[in-house]
Design a protein around this motif. Sequence first.
Motif, PDB file in Angstrom:
ATOM      1  N   PHE A  81       0.922  -1.415  -0.175  1.00 18.48           N
ATOM      2  CA  PHE A  81       0.074  -0.072  -0.040  1.00 18.48           C
ATOM      3  C   PHE A  81       0.783   1.149  -0.108  1.00 18.48           C
ATOM      4  O   PHE A  81       0.425   2.425  -0.690  1.00 18.48           O
ATOM      5  CB  PHE A  81      -0.955  -0.145   1.222  1.00 18.48           C
ATOM      6  CG  PHE A  81      -2.187  -0.990   1.145  1.00 18.48           C
ATOM      7  CD1 PHE A  81      -3.176  -0.863   0.588  1.00 18.48           C
ATOM      8  CD2 PHE A  81      -1.827  -2.234   1.949  1.00 18.48           C
ATOM      9  CE1 PHE A  81      -4.195  -1.877   0.649  1.00 18.48           C
ATOM     10  CE2 PHE A  81      -2.700  -3.506   1.729  1.00 18.48           C
ATOM     11  CZ  PHE A  81      -3.825  -3.087   1.268  1.00 18.48           C
TER      12      PHE A  81
ATOM     13  N   ALA B 292       1.491   1.026  -4.198  1.00 20.17           N
ATOM     14  CA  ALA B 292       0.391   1.827  -4.078  1.00 20.17           C
ATOM     15  C   ALA B 292      -0.411   1.784  -5.578  1.00 20.17           C
ATOM     16  O   ALA B 292      -0.524   2.974  -6.027  1.00 20.17           O
ATOM     17  CB  ALA B 292       0.923   3.206  -4.100  1.00 20.17           C
TER      18      ALA B 292
ATOM     19  N   TYR C  35      -2.913   4.092   4.870  1.00 21.46           N
ATOM     20  CA  TYR C  35      -2.390   4.318   3.581  1.00 21.46           C
ATOM     21  C   TYR C  35      -3.319   5.210   2.372  1.00 21.46           C
ATOM     22  O   TYR C  35      -3.301   5.075   1.305  1.00 21.46           O
ATOM     23  CB  TYR C  35      -1.860   3.286   2.914  1.00 21.46           C
ATOM     24  CG  TYR C  35      -0.594   2.537   3.692  1.00 21.46           C
ATOM     25  CD1 TYR C  35       0.519   3.186   3.552  1.00 21.46           C
ATOM     26  CD2 TYR C  35      -0.739   1.654   4.580  1.00 21.46           C
ATOM     27  CE1 TYR C  35       1.605   2.637   4.227  1.00 21.46           C
ATOM     28  CE2 TYR C  35       0.172   1.176   5.283  1.00 21.46           C
ATOM     29  CZ  TYR C  35       1.414   1.576   5.198  1.00 21.46           C
ATOM     30  OH  TYR C  35       2.592   1.079   5.969  1.00 21.46           O
TER      31      TYR C  35
ATOM     32  N   TYR D  34      -6.555   4.692   1.725  1.00 16.65           N
ATOM     33  CA  TYR D  34      -7.557   3.576   0.913  1.00 16.65           C
ATOM     34  C   TYR D  34      -8.825   3.601   1.664  1.00 16.65           C
ATOM     35  O   TYR D  34      -9.030   3.723   2.727  1.00 16.65           O
ATOM     36  CB  TYR D  34      -6.906   2.222   0.781  1.00 16.65           C
ATOM     37  CG  TYR D  34      -5.777   2.194  -0.340  1.00 16.65           C
ATOM     38  CD1 TYR D  34      -5.831   1.468  -1.574  1.00 16.65           C
ATOM     39  CD2 TYR D  34      -4.592   2.727   0.016  1.00 16.65           C
ATOM     40  CE1 TYR D  34      -4.935   1.377  -2.522  1.00 16.65           C
ATOM     41  CE2 TYR D  34      -3.445   2.769  -0.877  1.00 16.65           C
ATOM     42  CZ  TYR D  34      -3.566   1.822  -2.309  1.00 16.65           C
ATOM     43  OH  TYR D  34      -2.555   1.653  -2.906  1.00 16.65           O
TER      44      TYR D  34
ATOM     45  N   ARG E 117      -7.638   3.036  -3.546  1.00 19.20           N
ATOM     46  CA  ARG E 117      -6.787   4.183  -3.361  1.00 19.20           C
ATOM     47  C   ARG E 117      -7.560   5.461  -3.586  1.00 19.20           C
ATOM     48  O   ARG E 117      -8.376   5.837  -4.399  1.00 19.20           O
ATOM     49  CB  ARG E 117      -5.528   4.244  -4.189  1.00 19.20           C
ATOM     50  CG  ARG E 117      -4.446   5.318  -3.619  1.00 19.20           C
ATOM     51  CD  ARG E 117      -3.334   5.070  -4.150  1.00 19.20           C
ATOM     52  NE  ARG E 117      -3.345   5.867  -5.593  1.00 19.20           N
ATOM     53  CZ  ARG E 117      -2.664   5.445  -6.518  1.00 19.20           C
ATOM     54  NH1 ARG E 117      -2.181   4.275  -6.667  1.00 19.20           N
ATOM     55  NH2 ARG E 117      -2.921   6.176  -7.778  1.00 19.20           N
TER      56      ARG E 117
END
Length: 369
Positions: free
Chosen positions: A139, A143, A191, A193, A221
């Motif tokens: 993540f 990413a 992160y 998300y 994301r």
Amino acid sequence: MHKNSQEEEFTEVIKFTPPLYKQRYQFVKDLVEKYKPKKVADLGCADCRLLWMLKFCSCIEVLAGLDICASVMKEKMHTLSPLPLDYLQPSERSLTVTLHHGSVAHKDPCMLGFDLVTCIELIEHLEESELKKFPEVVFGFMAPSIVVISTPNSEFNPLLPGVMLHRHPDHKFEWNQAQFQNWALETAKCYDYSVEFTGVGYPPTGMENVGFCTQIGVFVRKYLQTSESVQSEKPTEAVYKTVFQVVYPSLKDEKYLQNAVVSEVIFTAQNIKHHLMSKHEECGDDPETKSRFQPSVDYFSHYLGKLVVDQTMEPFVNGNEVYIPLVTIFSFPKVNRLCGTFEKLCKLIAGKVTLSSDASAVVFNTEHE
């Protein structure tokens, strides 16, 4: 780790149709059809079954697999190679398939830039130290736009015959629904998300509270990552070992495009010629020859009737030679789509097809049939 065969052994009483592993793969395939990712990576790809299924998805141009066990990948990687038909009929899209040997606990620049990353029945095989690094690698570093994680639901285990503690001897842990969702929500928050929970493998009627046999988290994301932020985190050297790579034949490659165009030009010109010769009753005396070409003649006769609007497009016979203007051939949809421009058509068939002295028409000599 032959997780599919182990799983089938444990589900003798509760039958999943299709088998559970196929339902997981179909879930990923449905997601691919919905979001149309161009670059997909499968972490923990094992026997490459999911990669094999995904190579048929027309939107995907890059497929990558990663696994800690090189021997399992090498045993099955031949299934990812192009077939003879792929060379005879190249796709309009490009496709590159690569397999890497390495750990999901390590960062490698070859895993940057993916749209979708799948982790199907992976995390439960990780040691505690690897699991701690996993979110940052997937993540934080990789990413991707979407991450799909599936893992066994331990609440379902009592329904599976033969399962005492874990479903597979290599599993380091198996989470219940609350444990998986807590971990996923915390990771998603850290992160940036969002995450939605679902699964495959329905429990028996009346035991819905047990949940799916396989629980799945779909992470999306929230913010696009800038190229600068990716570059700043990029490690200086590779840590994975590439064990397999293949580039599929594609019409984006000039060599394959030329072959396809030449074949289609000859095919189209021959059908026009048969139409023309039938009008001159050159084929009429041979019932076998006539019947062999009749479907094509009928189609091309109908199409040519609509197509030919002036004499420059009219095919004609001169002695023992048949002339089919290139502008007529270029007007047929498949030739037009392959070439794009008339100039490119002329360039691709130069020296490959017999042309008239002014290079304006394809020429067949009827004496050489």
